[in-house]
Design a protein around this motif. Structure first.
Motif, PDB file in Angstrom:
ATOM      1  N   VAL A 125       0.867  -1.192   0.000  1.00  0.00           N
ATOM      2  CA  VAL A 125       0.000   0.000   0.000  1.00  0.00           C
ATOM      3  C   VAL A 125       0.897   1.234   0.000  1.00  0.00           C
ATOM      4  O   VAL A 125       1.557   1.518   1.002  1.00  0.00           O
ATOM      5  N   PRO A 126       0.972   1.980  -1.110  1.00  0.00           N
ATOM      6  CA  PRO A 126       0.258   1.711  -2.360  1.00  0.00           C
ATOM      7  C   PRO A 126       1.009   0.706  -3.218  1.00  0.00           C
ATOM      8  O   PRO A 126       2.188   0.439  -2.991  1.00  0.00           O
ATOM      9  N   ASN A 127       0.305   0.142  -4.210  1.00  0.00           N
ATOM     10  CA  ASN A 127       1.020  -0.586  -5.253  1.00  0.00           C
ATOM     11  C   ASN A 127       1.135   0.317  -6.482  1.00  0.00           C
ATOM     12  O   ASN A 127       0.455   1.328  -6.578  1.00  0.00           O
ATOM     13  N   LEU A 128       2.022  -0.081  -7.372  1.00  0.00           N
ATOM     14  CA  LEU A 128       2.279   0.749  -8.557  1.00  0.00           C
ATOM     15  C   LEU A 128       1.680   0.093  -9.801  1.00  0.00           C
ATOM     16  O   LEU A 128       2.310   0.022 -10.853  1.00  0.00           O
ATOM     17  N   GLU A 129       0.466  -0.399  -9.658  1.00  0.00           N
ATOM     18  CA  GLU A 129      -0.202  -1.045 -10.771  1.00  0.00           C
ATOM     19  C   GLU A 129      -1.102  -0.046 -11.493  1.00  0.00           C
ATOM     20  O   GLU A 129      -1.616   0.897 -10.883  1.00  0.00           O
ATOM     21  N   GLY A 130      -1.271  -0.267 -12.786  1.00  0.00           N
ATOM     22  CA  GLY A 130      -2.114   0.632 -13.567  1.00  0.00           C
ATOM     23  C   GLY A 130      -2.419   0.036 -14.922  1.00  0.00           C
ATOM     24  O   GLY A 130      -1.758  -0.899 -15.360  1.00  0.00           O
ATOM     25  N   THR A 131      -3.407   0.598 -15.608  1.00  0.00           N
ATOM     26  CA  THR A 131      -3.872   0.045 -16.883  1.00  0.00           C
ATOM     27  C   THR A 131      -3.454   0.883 -18.086  1.00  0.00           C
ATOM     28  O   THR A 131      -3.692   0.484 -19.224  1.00  0.00           O
ATOM     29  N   GLU A 132      -2.826   2.020 -17.844  1.00  0.00           N
ATOM     30  CA  GLU A 132      -2.584   2.975 -18.934  1.00  0.00           C
ATOM     31  C   GLU A 132      -1.675   2.413 -20.022  1.00  0.00           C
ATOM     32  O   GLU A 132      -1.932   2.607 -21.222  1.00  0.00           O
ATOM     33  N   LEU A 133      -0.625   1.709 -19.633  1.00  0.00           N
ATOM     34  CA  LEU A 133       0.306   1.173 -20.624  1.00  0.00           C
ATOM     35  C   LEU A 133      -0.340   0.067 -21.436  1.00  0.00           C
ATOM     36  O   LEU A 133      -0.222   0.012 -22.665  1.00  0.00           O
ATOM     37  N   GLY A 134      -1.065  -0.822 -20.768  1.00  0.00           N
ATOM     38  CA  GLY A 134      -1.749  -1.896 -21.476  1.00  0.00           C
ATOM     39  C   GLY A 134      -2.783  -1.375 -22.454  1.00  0.00           C
ATOM     40  O   GLY A 134      -2.945  -1.907 -23.555  1.00  0.00           O
ATOM     41  N   GLN A 135      -3.490  -0.319 -22.044  1.00  0.00           N
ATOM     42  CA  GLN A 135      -4.489   0.274 -22.938  1.00  0.00           C
ATOM     43  C   GLN A 135      -3.834   0.847 -24.191  1.00  0.00           C
ATOM     44  O   GLN A 135      -4.370   0.716 -25.302  1.00  0.00           O
ATOM     45  N   ALA A 136      -2.676   1.456 -24.041  1.00  0.00           N
ATOM     46  CA  ALA A 136      -1.970   2.020 -25.194  1.00  0.00           C
ATOM     47  C   ALA A 136      -1.508   0.911 -26.141  1.00  0.00           C
ATOM     48  O   ALA A 136      -1.565   1.074 -27.377  1.00  0.00           O
ATOM     49  N   VAL A 137      -1.049  -0.203 -25.589  1.00  0.00           N
ATOM     50  CA  VAL A 137      -0.611  -1.328 -26.424  1.00  0.00           C
ATOM     51  C   VAL A 137      -1.794  -1.918 -27.189  1.00  0.00           C
ATOM     52  O   VAL A 137      -1.695  -2.228 -28.381  1.00  0.00           O
ATOM     53  N   ARG A 138      -2.929  -2.064 -26.509  1.00  0.00           N
ATOM     54  CA  ARG A 138      -4.123  -2.578 -27.196  1.00  0.00           C
ATOM     55  C   ARG A 138      -4.560  -1.632 -28.314  1.00  0.00           C
ATOM     56  O   ARG A 138      -4.964  -2.067 -29.398  1.00  0.00           O
ATOM     57  N   GLU A 139      -4.464  -0.338 -28.069  1.00  0.00           N
ATOM     58  CA  GLU A 139      -4.796   0.642 -29.099  1.00  0.00           C
ATOM     59  C   GLU A 139      -3.872   0.490 -30.306  1.00  0.00           C
ATOM     60  O   GLU A 139      -4.310   0.594 -31.458  1.00  0.00           O
ATOM     61  N   ALA A 140      -2.603   0.230 -30.026  1.00  0.00           N
ATOM     62  CA  ALA A 140      -1.635   0.059 -31.121  1.00  0.00           C
ATOM     63  C   ALA A 140      -2.006  -1.128 -31.999  1.00  0.00           C
ATOM     64  O   ALA A 140      -1.974  -1.039 -33.237  1.00  0.00           O
ATOM     65  N   TYR A 141      -2.379  -2.253 -31.398  1.00  0.00           N
ATOM     66  CA  TYR A 141      -2.737  -3.438 -32.181  1.00  0.00           C
ATOM     67  C   TYR A 141      -4.056  -3.241 -32.929  1.00  0.00           C
ATOM     68  O   TYR A 141      -4.189  -3.631 -34.094  1.00  0.00           O
ATOM     69  N   ARG A 142      -5.017  -2.639 -32.261  1.00  0.00           N
ATOM     70  CA  ARG A 142      -6.328  -2.487 -32.896  1.00  0.00           C
ATOM     71  C   ARG A 142      -6.296  -1.508 -34.066  1.00  0.00           C
ATOM     72  O   ARG A 142      -7.016  -1.676 -35.046  1.00  0.00           O
ATOM     73  N   LYS A 143      -5.442  -0.487 -33.965  1.00  0.00           N
ATOM     74  CA  LYS A 143      -5.378   0.544 -35.005  1.00  0.00           C
ATOM     75  C   LYS A 143      -4.135   0.411 -35.880  1.00  0.00           C
ATOM     76  O   LYS A 143      -3.896   1.255 -36.748  1.00  0.00           O
ATOM     77  N   ASN A 144      -3.340  -0.651 -35.636  1.00  0.00           N
ATOM     78  CA  ASN A 144      -2.101  -0.882 -36.389  1.00  0.00           C
ATOM     79  C   ASN A 144      -1.180   0.337 -36.350  1.00  0.00           C
ATOM     80  O   ASN A 144      -0.671   0.813 -37.364  1.00  0.00           O
ATOM     81  N   LEU A 145      -0.971   0.835 -35.121  1.00  0.00           N
ATOM     82  CA  LEU A 145      -0.040   1.922 -34.887  1.00  0.00           C
ATOM     83  C   LEU A 145       1.311   1.343 -34.489  1.00  0.00           C
ATOM     84  O   LEU A 145       1.418   0.165 -34.111  1.00  0.00           O
ATOM     85  N   ASN A 146       2.344   2.161 -34.530  1.00  0.00           N
ATOM     86  CA  ASN A 146       3.674   1.705 -34.142  1.00  0.00           C
ATOM     87  C   ASN A 146       3.683   1.317 -32.664  1.00  0.00           C
ATOM     88  O   ASN A 146       3.334   2.124 -31.799  1.00  0.00           O
ATOM     89  N   LYS A 147       4.074   0.077 -32.372  1.00  0.00           N
ATOM     90  CA  LYS A 147       3.989  -0.440 -30.999  1.00  0.00           C
ATOM     91  C   LYS A 147       4.925   0.295 -30.051  1.00  0.00           C
ATOM     92  O   LYS A 147       4.545   0.655 -28.932  1.00  0.00           O
TER      93      LYS A 147
END
Length: 481
Positions: A125-147
């Motif tokens: 407490v606290p932990n340093l977990e978050g979803t922001e990086l994973g969301q950006a990677v998923r956006e890259a694959y879905r839109k075929n952007l540079n990973k």
């Protein structure tokens, strides 16, 4: 009493006054009882609590964080007073689940077992977990952007989100965790302890010893990453070396020469030839109706091979998988996409902070270029998911240069690795042995990163009973040296 008698009595007091007393490191900290975050066999006495420590010992702002630990008591009334203390690898993985296996192992027969959660990891407490990086990677694959570009975008968002919570990322590194462990030992009044680490925490436990050895009875390090090793300069070569051992086995043992003959050269030629090429894969996300035309490169193929290499039970499948890939059958990309597009969060903030402070701050980009020149079929591939452009965004200070230096120790240590370890090669336990003359090394053939298993548990228990006694193995696949 004559003058000589008085002087004789005063001499020891005078010498004691002049002789500095070396105090053990660690500060006695506040403990806060908490529910156990993992379920333990109820027949064992268990203590679960938070250790309250400063978030950043270099700052005097009084801000604290909570680090949970689980202490499971041995049922043996004649148990030893030197417990085993475990903390996890990664960096960034949770540690507490280890005790669930420890209570079923040999080690609990003679000693208490303690699992300590590192700062920034899951149950802290606290932990340093978050979803922001994973969301950006998923956006890259879905839109075929540079990973790579989208990972930088994700890291910037991730850092901003953590700092908005008031988290000081400069406080999450190996030096601080070493202090946490010494504080835990001081708080629990442990005068003798056996340190157990795996992968990154193998180096972390060595750093605990380096800081001060007075409480340390022994070290047990499974597939360790020594702090002084620049893993960013090594890891692609480590993967190549592990593959080469596998290729040697194939060349020697396979009877299907048409499929597997000269596999090493063919693999290197094929993966060099597809550098810079883009492929497409028809992918249907879970719950979606329409397929995506997902672009991928050889990086995703290499991701798949690296992940399989970590699984000792699947290593023998790799030659077949490689021959399929070389024939243009890239169906294995689906497994990578399943991971990236379904809940992938990327490296945790703790992993980012530690790798940037421990490794990227000290490695040489020039050496990395030399590495890719030597292994062109891996050029530009990030085996480690934390690398220079991400750390340029994360911006945390490096750890103390002293922590990065090798050091000699006479403490007994048990060092183990798998022959097929593609992350931290057996070379590393040889390097550690050079600095620790009372260490013993064990090599498990055709095993990978993180050895584990009953044979390893037996050797570990024998070592704990008498850490200076030479271990033996009757099994040819387990080499003690």
């Amino acid at each position: 009493m004559n003058r000589l008698s008085v002087v004789t009595l005063l001499i020891p007091l005078f010498v004691a006054f002049l002789t500095p007393v070396r105090s053990q490191p660690g500060v006695v900290r506040q403990l806060e009882t908490c529910p156990c975050q993992v379920k333990i066999d109820s027949t064992f006495q268990t203590r679960c609590a938070y250790l309250i420590v400063p978030e950043n010992r270099k700052k005097k702002n009084g801000k604290t964080i909570k680090l949970p630990f689980v202490l499971v008591e041995s049922k043996n009334p004649a148990k030893r007073k030197d417990p085993v203390l475990f903390t996890g690898g990664g960096p960034g993985t949770s540690s507490l689940g280890w005790v669930q296996g420890a209570v079923k192992s040999l080690v609990i027969n003679d000693r208490d077992c303690i699992a300590f959660e590192q700062r920034g990891t899951h149950f802290a407490v606290p932990n340093l977990e978050g979803t922001e990086l994973g969301q950006a990677v998923r956006e890259a694959y879905r839109k075929n952007l540079n990973k790579d570009s989208m990972e930088v975008v994700g890291v910037k968002r991730y850092k901003k989100a953590l700092e908005a919570k008031g988290i000081d990322l400069a406080g999450y590194n190996t030096d601080e965790t070493v202090s946490d462990i010494h504080d835990l030992l001081a708080t629990l009044k442990i005068d003798s302890v056996n340190l157990l680490g795996i992968s990154y925490s193998g180096g972390l436990m060595s750093a605990v010893l380096q800081r001060d050895p007075t409480r340390i009875r022994s070290l047990i390090l499974d597939s360790p990453l020594p702090i002084f090793i620049p893993i960013d300069e090594d890891e692609p070569a480590n993967f190549a070396e592990a593959l080469n051992i596998l290729f040697d086995h194939v060349e020697r043992d396979s009877t299907d020469k048409a499929r597997y003959g000269n596999l090493k050269a063919r693999f290197e030629q094929y993966f060099t030839s597809i550098e810079g090429k883009t492929f497409t894969f028809q992918y249907l996300e879970k719950g979606a109706k329409d397929t995506l035309q997902v672009q991928y490169t050889r990086n995703e193929l290499l991701d798949y091979l690296v992940n399989v290499m970590y699984n000792a039970s699947r290593i023998k499948q790799i030659p077949y998988i490689i021959t399929e890939m070389m024939q243009g059958n890239h169906r294995y990309v689906k497994g990578v996409l399943d991971s990236k597009l379904s809940g992938y969060s990327g490296p945790s903030g703790m992993r980012m902070s530690v790798y940037c402070a421990d490794q990227t701050a000290y490695h040489s980009e020039q050496v990395k270029q030399q590495l890719y020149d030597a292994y062109p079929y891996l050029r530009g591939y990030h085996i480690n998911d934390v690398y220079q452009p991400l750390c340029d965004c994360w911006k945390v200070p490096p750890i103390n240069p002293k922590t990065k230096q090798p050091f000699y120790s006479s403490k007994p240590a048990l060092l183990v690795d798998g022959e097929m370890d593609n992350a931290t090669r057996p070379l590393y336990i040889d390097r550690l042995h050079h600095y620790m003359p009372n260490s013993q090394r064990v090599l498990f053939k055709l095993r990978s990163h993180g050895v584990g298993g009953p044979d390893w548990a037996r050797l570990m228990q024998e070592f704990l009973t008498n850490p200076y006694q030479k271990l033996t193995s009757a099994k040819p696949e387990i080499v003690v040296y």
